[in-house]
Design an enzyme around this catalytic site. Sequence first.
Site, short mmCIF file in Angstrom:
data_model
loop_
_atom_site.label_atom_id
_atom_site.label_comp_id
_atom_site.label_asym_id
_atom_site.label_seq_id
_atom_site.Cartn_x
_atom_site.Cartn_y
_atom_site.Cartn_z
N HIS A 1 -9.37 0.90 -1.38
CA HIS A 1 -9.37 1.56 -0.07
C HIS A 1 -10.79 1.46 0.49
O HIS A 1 -11.77 1.78 -0.21
CB HIS A 1 -9.02 3.04 -0.22
CG HIS A 1 -7.56 3.32 -0.46
ND1 HIS A 1 -6.84 2.71 -1.46
CD2 HIS A 1 -6.70 4.16 0.18
CE1 HIS A 1 -5.59 3.17 -1.41
NE2 HIS A 1 -5.48 4.04 -0.43
N HIS B 1 0.86 -1.20 0.00
CA HIS B 1 0.00 0.00 0.00
C HIS B 1 0.89 1.24 0.00
O HIS B 1 1.28 1.75 1.04
CB HIS B 1 -0.93 -0.02 1.23
CG HIS B 1 -1.93 1.09 1.27
ND1 HIS B 1 -3.08 1.02 2.01
CD2 HIS B 1 -1.95 2.30 0.68
CE1 HIS B 1 -3.78 2.15 1.87
NE2 HIS B 1 -3.09 2.94 1.07
N GLU C 1 -11.18 3.45 5.86
CA GLU C 1 -10.14 4.36 6.37
C GLU C 1 -10.89 5.45 7.13
O GLU C 1 -10.86 5.52 8.34
CB GLU C 1 -9.32 4.93 5.21
CG GLU C 1 -8.27 5.98 5.63
CD GLU C 1 -7.58 6.67 4.45
OE1 GLU C 1 -8.10 6.60 3.31
OE2 GLU C 1 -6.52 7.30 4.68
N HIS D 1 1.41 4.80 -2.49
CA HIS D 1 1.06 5.62 -3.66
C HIS D 1 2.34 6.26 -4.15
O HIS D 1 2.96 7.04 -3.41
CB HIS D 1 0.04 6.69 -3.28
CG HIS D 1 -1.21 6.13 -2.68
ND1 HIS D 1 -2.36 5.93 -3.41
CD2 HIS D 1 -1.49 5.70 -1.42
CE1 HIS D 1 -3.29 5.41 -2.62
NE2 HIS D 1 -2.80 5.26 -1.41
N ASP E 1 1.83 4.06 2.77
CA ASP E 1 0.81 4.89 2.13
C ASP E 1 1.41 6.03 1.30
O ASP E 1 1.60 5.88 0.10
CB ASP E 1 -0.19 5.41 3.18
CG ASP E 1 -1.57 5.69 2.61
OD1 ASP E 1 -1.81 5.40 1.42
OD2 ASP E 1 -2.43 6.19 3.36
N ASP E 2 1.71 7.15 1.94
CA ASP E 2 2.28 8.33 1.26
C ASP E 2 3.45 8.84 2.10
O ASP E 2 3.33 9.86 2.79
CB ASP E 2 1.20 9.42 1.13
CG ASP E 2 -0.01 8.93 0.36
OD1 ASP E 2 0.07 8.86 -0.87
OD2 ASP E 2 -1.01 8.58 1.01
N1 HPA Z 1 -6.64 7.35 1.03
C1 HPA Z 1 -7.31 7.64 -0.09
N2 HPA Z 1 -6.71 8.10 -1.17
C2 HPA Z 1 -5.39 8.26 -1.16
C3 HPA Z 1 -4.66 7.96 -0.04
C4 HPA Z 1 -5.31 7.47 1.11
O1 HPA Z 1 -4.73 7.16 2.17
N3 HPA Z 1 -3.37 8.25 -0.35
C5 HPA Z 1 -3.34 8.68 -1.62
N4 HPA Z 1 -4.58 8.69 -2.14
ZN ZN Z 2 -3.67 4.80 0.40
#
Ligand code: HPA
Ligand code: ZN
Length: 350
Positions: free
Chosen positions: A212, A32, A215, A34, A293-294
Amino acid sequence: MNPNQTFLHNTLNGQQIASLQFLKALPKTELHLHLEGSLEPELMLKLAKRNNITLPYASVEAVREAYDFHNLQSFLDIYYQCADVLQTEQDFYDLTWAYLLKCQEEGIVHVEPFFDPQTHTARGLDFKIAITGIYNALKDGEKKLSISFGLIMSFLRHLTEEEAFECLEQAQPFLSYIVGVGLDSSEQGNPPEKFTKLFQAAAEQGLKRVAHAGEEGPSTYIETALDTLTVQRVDHGVRCTEDDKLIERLIREQIPLTVCPLSNTKLKVYEHMSEHPIVGLLERGVNVTVNSDDPAFFGGYLLANYMALVNDLNLNRAQAAQLAANSVSSSFLNDNQKQIHLNKIKDLTQ
Ligand code: HPA
Ligand code: ZN
């Protein structure tokens, strides 16, 4: 220092706390991530200059100061804006290569990263620019760094299903570059079932599916991702904690959840890491994995996420090894490839 003191310091209830060195040595996958979210401020400013793009930030410090998020949308607004600096195939190559070098440093043996083609085609970029730059870097990573990969093309859920179908159409000449499709962006109000037909089409084309869900959105989105999108994994999924029956199903069916601890605290899903449910879910038998994630926006790559669990949730070696093993078994690697990594994890824990 008295060696007993170190020992006592590093143990909790007889279980040894996982050290950074141990975490690094564990073969891990990242499921996971991006790629646009791995754009570090330094590279962002460099690309802005290279492409003559004016950003609202004058320095790396100014960029980092802007990364003060209060929810998912406040992050996404900045994340999409930053992606503007990515213009050429070389830019996407450089972005992906920088991430792969991090992976090498951290003992990651396999990656299944996301990219968001619609973020780029909406700005007028040709579909092939992003995917070609990314794919070439991943191929080089496989050759030069021995990091295997499966690329996942993510659809933006705040856009329509029709627009996502256009994106899938544009991907047709590049189907051999991707292992599957995903679903990201603003979750609340954009339930998985909005994309049922799209995911059915992707399945018919032999593509794996992930989405996703849970969250910021409710736990029902986790169920509809499973039942209407037929996903093999759920990204995040932490709001399953609100439904015991769902947790029982996740355990029974061993559905992988790609959990992102630092992302969740940065975006205020939890106020503090000590409240994060990942270790509790692991102990109950849910197939959870750790991911970043990011990382350029949320303060750390994969090892920083593991270390946050060590520091705030006393993650021990056995739990860390189980998380690494889950990351391997939940990947789209074949059984032989999985076994090689799982054997190494086993060796390290004996
Ligand atoms: N959630 C939804 N969209 C996203 C995320 C996330 O954590 N990171 C990059 N796009
Ligand atoms: Zn994500």
